[in-house]
Enzyme design. Sequence first.
Site, PDB file in Angstrom:
ATOM      1  N   TYR A  73     153.571  76.898  67.920  1.00 42.82           N
ATOM      2  CA  TYR A  73     152.640  76.494  66.865  1.00 42.82           C
ATOM      3  C   TYR A  73     152.366  74.996  66.943  1.00 42.82           C
ATOM      4  O   TYR A  73     151.215  74.556  66.786  1.00 42.82           O
ATOM      5  CB  TYR A  73     153.191  76.842  65.489  1.00 42.82           C
ATOM      6  CG  TYR A  73     152.355  76.253  64.375  1.00 42.82           C
ATOM      7  CD1 TYR A  73     151.098  76.764  64.076  1.00 42.82           C
ATOM      8  CD2 TYR A  73     152.796  75.136  63.661  1.00 42.82           C
ATOM      9  CE1 TYR A  73     150.307  76.203  63.086  1.00 42.82           C
ATOM     10  CE2 TYR A  73     152.015  74.570  62.674  1.00 42.82           C
ATOM     11  CZ  TYR A  73     150.772  75.105  62.393  1.00 42.82           C
ATOM     12  OH  TYR A  73     149.989  74.538  61.423  1.00 42.82           O
ATOM     13  N   SER A 103     151.654  58.849  68.752  1.00 43.23           N
ATOM     14  CA  SER A 103     152.942  58.616  68.108  1.00 43.23           C
ATOM     15  C   SER A 103     153.912  57.854  69.004  1.00 43.23           C
ATOM     16  O   SER A 103     153.939  58.058  70.225  1.00 43.23           O
ATOM     17  CB  SER A 103     153.566  59.965  67.729  1.00 43.23           C
ATOM     18  OG  SER A 103     154.913  59.817  67.329  1.00 43.23           O
ATOM     19  N   GLU A 105     156.845  58.571  69.194  1.00 39.11           N
ATOM     20  CA  GLU A 105     157.743  59.579  69.755  1.00 39.11           C
ATOM     21  C   GLU A 105     157.394  59.903  71.207  1.00 39.11           C
ATOM     22  O   GLU A 105     158.226  60.447  71.937  1.00 39.11           O
ATOM     23  CB  GLU A 105     157.694  60.857  68.910  1.00 39.11           C
ATOM     24  CG  GLU A 105     158.368  60.744  67.554  1.00 39.11           C
ATOM     25  CD  GLU A 105     159.895  60.760  67.628  1.00 39.11           C
ATOM     26  OE1 GLU A 105     160.433  61.303  68.615  1.00 39.11           O
ATOM     27  OE2 GLU A 105     160.537  60.231  66.700  1.00 39.11           O
ATOM     28  N   TYR A 127     156.976  68.275  69.869  1.00 38.09           N
ATOM     29  CA  TYR A 127     156.002  67.439  69.163  1.00 38.09           C
ATOM     30  C   TYR A 127     155.528  66.302  70.046  1.00 38.09           C
ATOM     31  O   TYR A 127     154.327  66.058  70.195  1.00 38.09           O
ATOM     32  CB  TYR A 127     156.635  66.896  67.881  1.00 38.09           C
ATOM     33  CG  TYR A 127     155.838  65.793  67.217  1.00 38.09           C
ATOM     34  CD1 TYR A 127     154.757  66.084  66.398  1.00 38.09           C
ATOM     35  CD2 TYR A 127     156.177  64.452  67.411  1.00 38.09           C
ATOM     36  CE1 TYR A 127     154.026  65.073  65.785  1.00 38.09           C
ATOM     37  CE2 TYR A 127     155.449  63.438  66.808  1.00 38.09           C
ATOM     38  CZ  TYR A 127     154.385  63.754  66.003  1.00 38.09           C
ATOM     39  OH  TYR A 127     153.660  62.751  65.401  1.00 38.09           O
TER      40      TYR A 127
END
Length: 308
Positions: A73, A103, A105, A127
């Site tokens: 997802y 991001s 990240e 992510y």
Amino acid sequence: MHGIVRRSSSFNTGRIGHLYVDPHSPDARLFLHYGDLVDAMGLREILTRVQPDEVYNLGAQSHVRVSFDQPVYTVHCDALGTINLLEAIRDTRLPTRFYQASSSEMYGKVVEAPQTEKTPFYPRSPYACAKVYSFWQTVNYREAYGMFCCNGILFNHESPRRGETFVTRKITRAATRIKEGLQKKLYLGNLEAKRDWGFAGDYVESMWLMLQQEKPDDYVVATGQTHSVREFLDEVFAILDLDWQKHVEIDPRYFRPSEVDLLLGDAGKARRVLGWKPKVTFKQLAKLMAEADWALARRERLLADQDR
């Protein structure tokens, strides 16, 4: 201003409630449209109807730890959703300027510190991997089609509106509830993780500035300072005159399968080109969030007392 929200059986726009008025009112300036990043045709329809000058893609499954539990997802929304939106803009041939929320990240297992626009990515979560895909698609659409597309590589940006499952808000929410006698414990994961934390209001200004430039480009947005989760605990509990070590317990379920230990951004390019710099300090941010949640906790305590 127009915004896209996903259809839900519960109204999930509480954080923008102060901006929203009935669209029939002559004072209405914010209009919401139901949509979803995974629905490419729906995005095209909204763009054709609204014909926006600027699009800010902040839509995502944005919780890093949750991305390990829902990787498919997360990729559908955070990676494929971005290319759906880019394609919709390209197909409608609108002169729309596009901002992609990239991001910090993406740097993951960092190869250098501080991180700049030229630092290689080393993502450490589903992510982060999805965000890397979206970053390069944004660059590709800019170079291949001449579209005005910018990436803002934003480091952690917090505010009293932060979701309660993110560590900063989780801390301020729990600490203030502990102060008011509404709960006893706060369960956290890795206290040694270090992040470059800034104020979301400052960072939104940088996003807008990117789309006001003559040429599109990519920018790191950060404070240039890093602090651990432990330091944020120290700040917040001190404001409330509490000792966090009496209330905080470590729960292994909150550890990531692969951790990002240190994020520290160099926003020199944003300062030079955009004229941007952060205004709110780390200590001011902790105080701002703690005071907002303390007011909320006091209201909760009053309601609890009335129900007794």
